[in-house]
Design a protein around this motif. Structure first.
Motif, mmCIF file in Angstrom:
data_model
loop_
_atom_site.group_PDB
_atom_site.id
_atom_site.type_symbol
_atom_site.label_atom_id
_atom_site.label_comp_id
_atom_site.label_asym_id
_atom_site.label_seq_id
_atom_site.Cartn_x
_atom_site.Cartn_y
_atom_site.Cartn_z
ATOM 1 N N ALA A 168 0.902 -1.098 -0.021
ATOM 2 C CA ALA A 168 -0.066 0.064 0.083
ATOM 3 C C ALA A 168 1.015 1.269 0.208
ATOM 4 O O ALA A 168 2.106 1.135 -0.102
ATOM 5 C CB ALA A 168 -0.765 -0.032 1.163
ATOM 6 N N SER A 169 0.184 2.512 0.259
ATOM 7 C CA SER A 169 0.898 3.686 0.200
ATOM 8 C C SER A 169 2.142 3.783 1.320
ATOM 9 O O SER A 169 3.070 4.484 1.050
ATOM 10 C CB SER A 169 0.066 4.884 0.583
ATOM 11 N N TRP A 170 1.951 3.046 2.389
ATOM 12 C CA TRP A 170 3.172 3.047 3.497
ATOM 13 C C TRP A 170 4.329 2.132 2.923
ATOM 14 O O TRP A 170 5.458 2.094 3.826
ATOM 15 C CB TRP A 170 2.327 2.692 4.781
ATOM 16 N N PHE A 171 4.147 1.437 1.991
ATOM 17 C CA PHE A 171 5.309 0.720 1.522
ATOM 18 C C PHE A 171 6.311 1.482 0.727
ATOM 19 O O PHE A 171 5.911 2.289 -0.099
ATOM 20 C CB PHE A 171 4.739 -0.721 0.743
ATOM 21 N N LYS A 203 -1.374 -8.388 -0.952
ATOM 22 C CA LYS A 203 -2.542 -7.786 -1.699
ATOM 23 C C LYS A 203 -1.929 -6.460 -2.018
ATOM 24 O O LYS A 203 -1.578 -5.578 -1.130
ATOM 25 C CB LYS A 203 -3.675 -7.943 -0.862
ATOM 26 N N LYS A 204 -2.231 -6.133 -3.093
ATOM 27 C CA LYS A 204 -1.968 -4.549 -3.726
ATOM 28 C C LYS A 204 -3.073 -3.952 -3.545
ATOM 29 O O LYS A 204 -4.362 -4.219 -3.591
ATOM 30 C CB LYS A 204 -1.765 -4.832 -5.496
ATOM 31 N N ILE A 205 -2.747 -2.762 -2.567
ATOM 32 C CA ILE A 205 -3.819 -1.636 -2.268
ATOM 33 C C ILE A 205 -3.873 -0.584 -3.241
ATOM 34 O O ILE A 205 -2.695 -0.091 -3.308
ATOM 35 C CB ILE A 205 -3.828 -1.309 -0.766
ATOM 36 N N ASP A 206 -4.599 -0.207 -4.048
ATOM 37 C CA ASP A 206 -4.811 0.876 -4.861
ATOM 38 C C ASP A 206 -3.821 0.566 -6.095
ATOM 39 O O ASP A 206 -3.495 -0.748 -6.187
ATOM 40 C CB ASP A 206 -4.452 2.238 -4.320
ATOM 41 N N ASN A 207 -3.293 1.372 -6.641
ATOM 42 C CA ASN A 207 -2.358 1.558 -7.834
ATOM 43 C C ASN A 207 -0.940 1.735 -7.313
ATOM 44 O O ASN A 207 0.056 1.946 -8.544
ATOM 45 C CB ASN A 207 -2.819 1.899 -9.126
ATOM 46 N N ASP A 208 -0.530 1.711 -6.148
ATOM 47 C CA ASP A 208 0.954 2.143 -5.745
ATOM 48 C C ASP A 208 2.097 1.436 -6.279
ATOM 49 O O ASP A 208 3.090 1.987 -6.898
ATOM 50 C CB ASP A 208 0.959 2.268 -4.309
ATOM 51 N N PRO A 263 9.963 -2.780 5.080
ATOM 52 C CA PRO A 263 10.259 -1.634 4.447
ATOM 53 C C PRO A 263 9.213 -0.636 4.133
ATOM 54 O O PRO A 263 8.447 -0.297 3.072
ATOM 55 C CB PRO A 263 10.936 -1.872 2.837
ATOM 56 N N PHE A 264 8.913 0.021 5.144
ATOM 57 C CA PHE A 264 7.625 0.912 5.356
ATOM 58 C C PHE A 264 8.383 2.308 5.398
ATOM 59 O O PHE A 264 9.256 2.710 6.109
ATOM 60 C CB PHE A 264 7.006 0.779 6.625
ATOM 61 N N VAL A 265 7.419 3.214 4.749
ATOM 62 C CA VAL A 265 7.898 4.775 4.863
ATOM 63 C C VAL A 265 7.432 5.275 6.266
ATOM 64 O O VAL A 265 6.757 4.578 7.227
ATOM 65 C CB VAL A 265 7.267 5.527 3.836
ATOM 66 N N LEU A 266 8.165 6.288 6.713
ATOM 67 C CA LEU A 266 8.120 6.638 8.194
ATOM 68 C C LEU A 266 6.686 7.864 7.828
ATOM 69 O O LEU A 266 7.129 8.905 7.340
ATOM 70 C CB LEU A 266 9.143 7.047 8.818
ATOM 71 N N ASN A 267 5.596 7.789 8.631
ATOM 72 C CA ASN A 267 4.776 8.766 8.589
ATOM 73 C C ASN A 267 3.956 8.498 9.687
ATOM 74 O O ASN A 267 3.828 7.747 10.656
ATOM 75 C CB ASN A 267 3.831 8.700 7.165
ATOM 76 N N GLU A 268 2.599 9.202 9.839
ATOM 77 C CA GLU A 268 1.724 8.851 10.929
ATOM 78 C C GLU A 268 1.025 7.654 11.226
ATOM 79 O O GLU A 268 0.957 6.984 12.353
ATOM 80 C CB GLU A 268 0.631 10.166 10.802
#
Length: 412
Positions: free
Chosen positions: A248-251, A273-278, A314-319
Motif C-alpha cells: 500500500a501507500s506506506w510501503f 495484496k496490492k492496495i490501490d495502484n501504488d 520496508p515501510f515509509v515513516l509517517n503518522e
C-alpha cells in the motif's frame, strides 16, 4: 451523496476498471448479507441450545464485527483463538459475512470459538444466559452500535490504529472521533498496541495496558518445507529479501528499487495484496530481480519464509507507521530469520531487529544479516524475543487486567 464521493475518489486514484470491480464487489457483498441474514434467522433454533451449553460457566469474549474471520488471520482472529485456549474462556466472533465467511446462524470454527452473524446480536443474551461473565471486545470503534443489543459485564477497547489518521477525510470524522473518545473513557480496559496510542489513552482511560501484536510461536517456529515455486525463483541469487503483507501507500517502493538496482544479485520477494495502484505506479515489478506474489493463505506463510535469507518491513515513516505494531515482525522472530526494518518506533524496541535509515544502511545491514543468520547468539536473541511476544501471553495479559477491573453494564 457519500457513495458518489467514494466513487469519484476511487475513480481518480485507481482508474475505471478497478473502481468498477470495487462497485461490483460492493453489490455482491450486499446480496450476500441479505442471503446469510435470512438463513441465520431460519437456522437459529437448531444452533442456539448447543452453543449456550458450550458457553455455560465460562467467560465469554464477544468480538463486535471488525473483520470477517476468513479474511486475514491477524490480531482479532489471533486473540480470539488465544482467548479460547485459556481456561474457562470462549469466544463469540460477530461477522458481517459480506465477502468471506459462509455459514448460517452460529458456527464453531474451532473449539471454543463461535462465529455468529451480526444480525443475531440481539440474541446473544440467549447464548450467554449461563455464562460466568460476558466481555465485549471492540476493535477501533467497529461495531459499536451492536453493544446496545445484548448485555455485557465488561468492555475491552482494542486501540490498534491511530484513528486521527485512518478516518481522516471522511464526512463523519468528528462523529467517529467522538465514539473513540467515549470508548476510551468508558471501557473497563483499553488495550493499546503501540506506545504512541498507549500514551494517548493514558490521559483518558480508566485502565490501559500496552499489548503490541505478537505471533503464534509454535506455528512459525516449526520446520517448514520451502515453497517450491519461490524456492525455484530464488536459485542463482546470493540473497533473498522477503516481505509479506499489504502493498500500500506506506510501503517504500523507492527503497526496494534502489536496493534492487544496486544489487542485481539479490532477489526481492514481495508477497501480499496490492492496495490501490501504488505498486503499479512504482514500476518495480519490471525489475528482473523483483518478484510479486499475490496473497497466500496463512497456513502457507512458513513455507514462504523458508525461502528467504532476510525478512524485511520496508515501510515509509509517517503518522500511520508511527503507531503500527507489525504482526509480521513477531512471526519473523519465531521463524528465526534475520529482520531488517525501517526506523519505526514499534520495531526499534527489539534487540533482534536491525534498523536501516536509507538504501546505503539497508545494504550494509543486509550484508551483516547474511553473515549472522546462522550465528548462535543472534538466533538465541530471536528465540528469546519471539517467546516473549506470543498471542497466548497477550490473551493472558488482557484477561488478568480485566479480572481487576470494575464491572459495569453497557451499552454506550
Amino acid at each position: 451523496m457519500e457513495n458518489v464521493k467514494k466513487f469519484a475518489y476511487y475513480l481518480k486514484k485507481s482508474g475505471l476498471r478497478q473502481t468498477m470491480r470495487l462497485v461490483l464487489g460492493h453489490v455482491w457483498g450486499s446480496v450476500r448479507v441479505l442471503l446469510f441474514r435470512s438463513g441465520a434467522n431460519l437456522c437459529w433454533n437448531a444452533k442456539a441450545l448447543e452453543v449456550a451449553s458450550a458457553l455455560a460457566g465460562k467467560t465469554v469474549m464477544v468480538f463486535t464485527p471488525s473483520v470477517e474471520w476468513n479474511f486475514l488471520f491477524q490480531r482479532a482472529q489471533q486473540m480470539a483463538h488465544s482467548f479460547a485456549q485459556q481456561p474457562d474462556t470462549a469466544v463469540l466472533f460477530l461477522t458481517t459475512q459480506r465477502h468471506y465467511d459462509s455459514f448460517f446462524a452460529v458456527h464453531a470454527v474451532e473449539p471454543g470459538v463461535f462465529l455468529i452473524n451480526e444480525c443475531l446480536a440481539n440474541r446473544i443474551d440467549q447464548l450467554t444466559r449461563d455464562a460466568r461473565k460476558v466481555v465485549s471486545c471492540v476493535y477501533n470503534i467497529a461495531g459499536v452500535p451492536l453493544l446496545a443489543h445484548y448485555h455485557s459485564d465488561q468492555l475491552e477497547y482494542e486501540y490498534v490504529d491511530d484513528l486521527t489518521v485512518t478516518v481522516s477525510g471522511t464526512d463523519d470524522l468528528e462523529e467517529k472521533l467522538r465514539i473513540h473518545r467515549q470508548l476510551l473513557e468508558r471501557a473497563d480496559l483499553t488495550v493499546a498496541t503501540a506506545k504512541k496510542l498507549y500514551d494517548e489513552a493514558l490521559q483518558v482511560s480508566r485502565k490501559v495496558v500496552f499489548a503490541p501484536n505478537a505471533a503464534d510461536y509454535a506455528f512459525f517456529s516449526a520446520p517448514a518445507e520451502p515453497n517450491p515455486a519461490l524456492h525455484k525463483a530464488a536459485q542463482g541469487y546470493t540473497c533473498v529479501l522477503e516481505y509479506y503483507g499489504a502493498l500500500a501507500s506506506w510501503f517504500d517502493y523507492d527503497l526496494v528499487r534502489a536496493v534492487a538496482e544496486r544489487h542485481p544479485d539479490w532477489l526481492w520477494l514481495l508477497i501480499g495484496k496490492k492496495i490501490d495502484n501504488d505498486m503499479e505506479r512504482s514500476g518495480i515489478e519490471r525489475l528482473p530481480n523483483v518478484r510479486y506474489v499475490p496473497s497466500v493463505p496463512y497456513q502457507e506463510l512458513p513455507g514462504c519464509i523458508a525461502c528467504a535469507d532476510v525478512m524485511t518491513i520496508p515501510f515509509v515513516l509517517n503518522e500511520i507507521t508511527a503507531a503500527t505494531s507489525p504482526v509480521k515482525l513477531f512471526e519473523y522472530m519465531a521463524s528465526k530469520k534475520p529482520i531488517l526494518t525501517s526506523d519505526m518506533d514499534e520495531c526499534r524496541r527489539y534487540a533482534s531487529v536491525r534498523i536501516y535509515h536509507d538504501a546505503d544502511s539497508f545494504i550494509r545491514l543486509a550484508e551483516q544479516a547474511l553473515a549472522e543468520r546462522n550465528d548462535p547468539a543472534y538466533l538465541a536473541q530471536l528465540e528469546r524475543e519471539a517467546q516473549e511476544n506470543t498471542w497466548s501471553s497477550r490473551a493472558r495479559q488482557v484477561l488478568d487486567a480485566l479480572q481487576d477491573s470494575e464491572k459495569k453494564e453497557l451499552p454506550l
